[in-house]
Design a protein around this motif. Sequence first.
Motif, PDB file in Angstrom:
ATOM      1  N   GLY A 189       8.766  18.343  16.744  1.00 44.69           N
ATOM      2  CA  GLY A 189       9.280  18.288  18.103  1.00 44.69           C
ATOM      3  C   GLY A 189       8.822  17.080  18.863  1.00 44.69           C
ATOM      4  O   GLY A 189       8.121  16.203  18.325  1.00 44.69           O
TER       5      GLY A 189
ATOM      6  N   ALA B 145      11.534  19.131  23.274  1.00 40.39           N
ATOM      7  CA  ALA B 145      12.451  19.777  22.332  1.00 40.39           C
ATOM      8  C   ALA B 145      11.742  19.999  21.019  1.00 40.39           C
ATOM      9  O   ALA B 145      10.845  19.232  20.647  1.00 40.39           O
TER      10      ALA B 145
ATOM     11  N   THR C 279      17.030  24.719  17.125  1.00 46.37           N
ATOM     12  CA  THR C 279      16.492  23.846  18.169  1.00 46.37           C
ATOM     13  C   THR C 279      16.130  24.618  19.423  1.00 46.37           C
ATOM     14  O   THR C 279      16.651  25.704  19.692  1.00 46.37           O
ATOM     15  N   ASN C 280      15.245  24.012  20.200  1.00 41.01           N
ATOM     16  CA  ASN C 280      14.821  24.575  21.478  1.00 41.01           C
ATOM     17  C   ASN C 280      14.594  23.409  22.418  1.00 41.01           C
ATOM     18  O   ASN C 280      14.021  22.385  22.014  1.00 41.01           O
ATOM     19  N   TYR C 281      15.058  23.537  23.659  1.00 39.53           N
ATOM     20  CA  TYR C 281      14.949  22.458  24.637  1.00 39.53           C
ATOM     21  C   TYR C 281      14.336  22.943  25.935  1.00 39.53           C
ATOM     22  O   TYR C 281      14.549  24.089  26.343  1.00 39.53           O
TER      23      TYR C 281
ATOM     24  N   LYS D   5      18.153  19.978  28.815  1.00 38.90           N
ATOM     25  CA  LYS D   5      19.308  20.605  28.159  1.00 38.90           C
ATOM     26  C   LYS D   5      20.604  19.919  28.575  1.00 38.90           C
ATOM     27  O   LYS D   5      20.823  19.645  29.754  1.00 38.90           O
TER      28      LYS D   5
ATOM     29  N   THR E 153      19.225  15.415  22.655  1.00 38.27           N
ATOM     30  CA  THR E 153      19.545  16.076  21.405  1.00 38.27           C
ATOM     31  C   THR E 153      18.476  15.748  20.368  1.00 38.27           C
ATOM     32  O   THR E 153      18.205  14.571  20.105  1.00 38.27           O
ATOM     33  N   ILE E 154      17.883  16.784  19.798  1.00 41.82           N
ATOM     34  CA  ILE E 154      16.903  16.602  18.741  1.00 41.82           C
ATOM     35  C   ILE E 154      17.589  16.865  17.405  1.00 41.82           C
ATOM     36  O   ILE E 154      18.426  17.753  17.285  1.00 41.82           O
TER      37      ILE E 154
ATOM     38  N   LEU F 165      15.195  11.906  18.583  1.00 53.14           N
ATOM     39  CA  LEU F 165      15.505  12.420  19.912  1.00 53.14           C
ATOM     40  C   LEU F 165      16.480  11.442  20.555  1.00 53.14           C
ATOM     41  O   LEU F 165      16.115  10.298  20.841  1.00 53.14           O
TER      42      LEU F 165
END
Length: 117
Positions: free
Chosen positions: A35, A49, A57-59, A64, A68-69, A80
């Motif tokens: 991350g 992220a 994925t988690n932001y 958000k 974008t990861i 990223l």
Amino acid sequence: QVQLKESGGGLVQPGGSLGLSCAASGLLFRISAMGWYRQAPGKQRELVATITNGGSTNYADSVKGRFTISRDNAENTVYLQMTGLKPEDTAVYYCNAADRWRGPPYWGQGTQVTVSA
């Protein structure tokens, strides 16, 4: 040990885009999720992220829809992509890798991102 090396930081105008990358090396089998975190002057380091080995994925709410990861497991690299950058995105961005056996996480040295006109 795992080594993480970030690249791609710099100066960008508000509304602009910038991409960061982080290459992992060393004992790669120890890595699970990867991350990005960031730390602005005078503030605590915060999550930006994360992405699992499987691509989930988690932001942070603040990024958000703008960041974008992604992850290339074959190249051991996490990316990223940042768009719609705001001055409040200015920070040192750190790459992070979680240890599969719950040892201490691994950190890169950080790369500066400055959003300013």
